[in-house]
Design an enzyme around this catalytic site. Structure first.
Site, PDB file in Angstrom:
ATOM      1  N   HIS A  41      -4.518   1.611   7.585  1.00  0.00           N
ATOM      2  CA  HIS A  41      -3.156   2.133   7.646  1.00  0.00           C
ATOM      3  C   HIS A  41      -2.961   3.236   6.599  1.00  0.00           C
ATOM      4  O   HIS A  41      -2.450   4.320   6.909  1.00  0.00           O
ATOM      5  CB  HIS A  41      -2.170   0.977   7.403  1.00  0.00           C
ATOM      6  CG  HIS A  41      -0.737   1.380   7.394  1.00  0.00           C
ATOM      7  ND1 HIS A  41       0.123   1.077   8.416  1.00  0.00           N
ATOM      8  CD2 HIS A  41       0.002   2.076   6.483  1.00  0.00           C
ATOM      9  CE1 HIS A  41       1.325   1.560   8.137  1.00  0.00           C
ATOM     10  NE2 HIS A  41       1.271   2.168   6.960  1.00  0.00           N
ATOM     11  N   GLU A  42      -3.387   2.973   5.364  1.00  0.00           N
ATOM     12  CA  GLU A  42      -3.188   3.956   4.287  1.00  0.00           C
ATOM     13  C   GLU A  42      -4.084   5.183   4.470  1.00  0.00           C
ATOM     14  O   GLU A  42      -3.642   6.310   4.226  1.00  0.00           O
ATOM     15  CB  GLU A  42      -3.414   3.312   2.919  1.00  0.00           C
ATOM     16  CG  GLU A  42      -2.458   2.184   2.587  1.00  0.00           C
ATOM     17  CD  GLU A  42      -0.980   2.515   2.751  1.00  0.00           C
ATOM     18  OE1 GLU A  42      -0.586   3.689   2.595  1.00  0.00           O
ATOM     19  OE2 GLU A  42      -0.201   1.586   3.044  1.00  0.00           O
TER      20      GLU A  42
ATOM     21  N   GLY B 271       0.840  -1.187   0.000  1.00  0.00           N
ATOM     22  CA  GLY B 271       0.000   0.000   0.000  1.00  0.00           C
ATOM     23  C   GLY B 271       0.877   1.239   0.000  1.00  0.00           C
ATOM     24  O   GLY B 271       2.022   1.199   0.460  1.00  0.00           O
TER      25      GLY B 271
ATOM     26  N   HIS C 178      -2.628   7.705   6.782  1.00  0.00           N
ATOM     27  CA  HIS C 178      -1.646   8.602   6.155  1.00  0.00           C
ATOM     28  C   HIS C 178      -2.310   9.863   5.613  1.00  0.00           C
ATOM     29  O   HIS C 178      -1.726  10.945   5.646  1.00  0.00           O
ATOM     30  CB  HIS C 178      -0.927   7.903   4.998  1.00  0.00           C
ATOM     31  CG  HIS C 178       0.225   7.053   5.406  1.00  0.00           C
ATOM     32  ND1 HIS C 178       1.368   7.557   5.984  1.00  0.00           N
ATOM     33  CD2 HIS C 178       0.422   5.718   5.306  1.00  0.00           C
ATOM     34  CE1 HIS C 178       2.218   6.582   6.217  1.00  0.00           C
ATOM     35  NE2 HIS C 178       1.664   5.439   5.820  1.00  0.00           N
TER      36      HIS C 178
ATOM     37  N   LEU D  39       6.509   1.836   4.839  1.00  0.00           N
ATOM     38  CA  LEU D  39       7.613   2.295   3.993  1.00  0.00           C
ATOM     39  C   LEU D  39       8.167   3.634   4.461  1.00  0.00           C
ATOM     40  O   LEU D  39       9.321   3.947   4.204  1.00  0.00           O
ATOM     41  CB  LEU D  39       7.140   2.407   2.535  1.00  0.00           C
ATOM     42  CG  LEU D  39       6.675   1.099   1.890  1.00  0.00           C
ATOM     43  CD1 LEU D  39       6.089   1.362   0.505  1.00  0.00           C
ATOM     44  CD2 LEU D  39       7.803   0.092   1.820  1.00  0.00           C
TER      45      LEU D  39
ATOM     46  N   GLN E 246       3.108   9.935   1.151  1.00  0.00           N
ATOM     47  CA  GLN E 246       4.381   9.223   1.241  1.00  0.00           C
ATOM     48  C   GLN E 246       5.308   9.541   0.068  1.00  0.00           C
ATOM     49  O   GLN E 246       6.506   9.285   0.148  1.00  0.00           O
ATOM     50  CB  GLN E 246       4.147   7.714   1.323  1.00  0.00           C
ATOM     51  CG  GLN E 246       3.487   7.293   2.624  1.00  0.00           C
ATOM     52  CD  GLN E 246       3.258   5.805   2.666  1.00  0.00           C
ATOM     53  OE1 GLN E 246       2.251   5.307   2.179  1.00  0.00           O
ATOM     54  NE2 GLN E 246       4.216   5.084   3.239  1.00  0.00           N
TER      55      GLN E 246
END
Length: 176
Positions: A136-137, A46, A140, A95, A51
């Protein structure tokens, strides 16, 4: 398509609130392709636009079992969790938060409203691992990193490690 730089903690862009996407055009499609290529190169399952330095509400995910067979990522524009139930504990990494994995408590089942690359409104209901990846994504997109879900002790130990690494590597400066 091109592989983009993945910003890492403590880069400020990772903490910024993202803006909704209103233009569904070729530029958006190119951004999605760049994100997918960057995610696969990392390798990850993902990636959220912040990011790669883009403060926009956009994620790409791919949790397919056999990634050698082909890359079947899913792009989600302006995703938002609209329903949730239950809880689960799952191992996560990021990441943008290198060299750290930890168990994180997330919802077990979620419903996400989002738009596709043409602007069509869709919903997906999912649970287990895919639910974790989406949460999780989407975090962000709200300036939240998975370390924010950890205990204060674990989070502070990681911050201290990053601070020392940055001090020992002056060329690895944090950009605004």
């Amino acid at each position: 398509m091109s592989i983009r730089k993945i910003y890492q903690y403590p880069e400020p862009v990772l903490r910024q609130e993202t803006r909704p996407i209103e233009q569904f055009d070729d530029e958006l499609k190119k951004l999605v392709e760049d994100m997918a290529e960057t995610m696969y190169d990392a390798p990850g399952i993902g990636l959220a636009a912040p990011q790669i330095g883009e403060s926009r509400k956009l994620i790409v995910v791919d949790i397919s079992q056999d990634r050698e067979e082909g890359q079947e990522y899913m792009a989600m524009v302006n995703p938002e969790i609209i329903a949730h139930e239950g809880h689960q504990l799952d191992e996560e990494g990021c990441l943008s938060v290198p060299e750290l994995t930890s168990k994180v408590k997330r919802f077990k089942k979620i419903t996400v409203a989002y738009q596709d690359l043409e602007g069509n409104k869709l919903e997906v209901e999912t649970e287990d691992r895919f639910a974790v990846v989406l949460q999780h994504e989407i975090d962000h997109l709200n300036g939240i990193l998975f370390i924010d879900h950890l205990s204060t002790l674990k989070r502070n130990l990681y911050k201290k490690k990053v601070k020392k690494w940055l001090a020992d590597n002056p060329k690895a400066k944090v950009t605004a």
